[in-house]
Every structure is written in C-alpha cells, then in structure tokens.
Design an enzyme around this catalytic site. Structure first.
Site, short mmCIF file in Angstrom:
data_model
loop_
_atom_site.label_atom_id
_atom_site.label_comp_id
_atom_site.label_asym_id
_atom_site.label_seq_id
_atom_site.Cartn_x
_atom_site.Cartn_y
_atom_site.Cartn_z
N ASP A 1 -6.62 10.34 9.01
CA ASP A 1 -7.22 10.45 7.68
C ASP A 1 -8.22 11.61 7.71
O ASP A 1 -8.32 12.32 8.71
CB ASP A 1 -7.86 9.12 7.27
N ALA A 2 -8.97 11.78 6.66
CA ALA A 2 -9.91 12.90 6.57
C ALA A 2 -10.99 12.86 7.63
O ALA A 2 -11.57 13.88 7.99
CB ALA A 2 -10.55 12.92 5.18
#
Length: 154
Positions: free
Chosen positions: A31-32
């Site tokens: 994810d980020a």
C-alpha cells in the site's frame, strides 16, 4: 548476509518435507505506506502451492489438458500476525496436511527469510474439479506424488 541480499524465487524442500519458495516484496505488493496489502498474501500463498506442485512433478496445465482436472481453493483461513514490507525477502513454506477424496489440505506460513516466526499463516482446502465444475477424486497420479512428501498424510 542481510535479508535484502537473499536470492528471490528459490524453491526446494527441507529435510522435514516442507517446501520453501523465496520471494521478494515489490512495490506492487504494498500500500502507500510500503506495507503488504492484506489480499496479496493470498497471491504469495498461491505461488507457494503452485511451485510445490511443480517441484513434485505436478503441472496444473498438463493435468487440466490430460485428465480434465482443475484445482480450486475451496476455503482459506488467514492469520495475520505481523506485516511484511517493501523489499523484504520472504519464505513461503508449504506443507500438505492431509489428503481427502476430492481435496487436500495445505498449511502455509509466510515469514521473513531465514527466521522461524511467521508473519502470516494460511490454511487452505484445495478441491479437485472436472471440466463441468463437479468435484472429482484427487487423481492417483497426483495423490502418489503428494503421499511421497514427508508432510503428507493419507
């Protein structure tokens, strides 16, 4: 040697019959925040099961063509303990926990390479289906190969 230097995509069996696939966490897996997205552990598990089968001589595309048998995940239970992160070297450890008539049970752990503590545990039931999607017995050709592994139980 640091875990970042370990070779990815190395497969083989340990003395106790556990299959090990090494993999690397890529940006696309995260994810980020650089943490592996939860659903991607299922992808790692699938790769581990596939390489296990290949390493014992079971090629799913050939099995489908020759015998009309397909493997599908019927059930998976996932225990998330700790996150994997971008660039981590992982080991996907796979053991066949049992073979039933039309299915087999697979226990897998995903751990940082060369550590004993797992990050994620995945227990799956793999069903055998024919071309029409009906359950069929695990083919004898496959069962005999699964039985030869130390971790297999008939």
């Amino acid at each position: 040697m640091s875990e970042r230097q370990l070779q990815p995509t190395v497969t083989g069996f340990t003395a106790d019959g556990t299959h090990v696939l090494r993999a690397r966490v890529y940006y696309e897996d995260t994810d980020a925040g650089g943490v592996v997205y939860h659903a991607n552990y299922l992808r790692f598990a699938e790769r581990g099961r596939t390489e296990y089968l290949r390493d014992i001589g079971v090629f799913q595309s050939e099995l489908a063509d020759a015998e009309g048998v397909y493997f599908v995940v019927r059930r998976s239970e996932i225990d998330f303990r700790l996150p994997a992160r971008l660039d981590d070297a992982l080991e996907i450890r796979t053991v066949i926990a049992g073979i039933k008539g039309a299915s087999f049970l697979v226990e897998q752990t995903i751990a940082k390479a060369e550590t004993d503590e797992y990050l994620v545990k995945v227990d799956s039931t793999i069903a055998c289906l024919d071309r029409k999607g009906r359950p069929v017995r695990v083919p004898k050709s496959v069962k005999s190969k699964l039985d030869r592994q130390d971790g297999a139980v008939s």
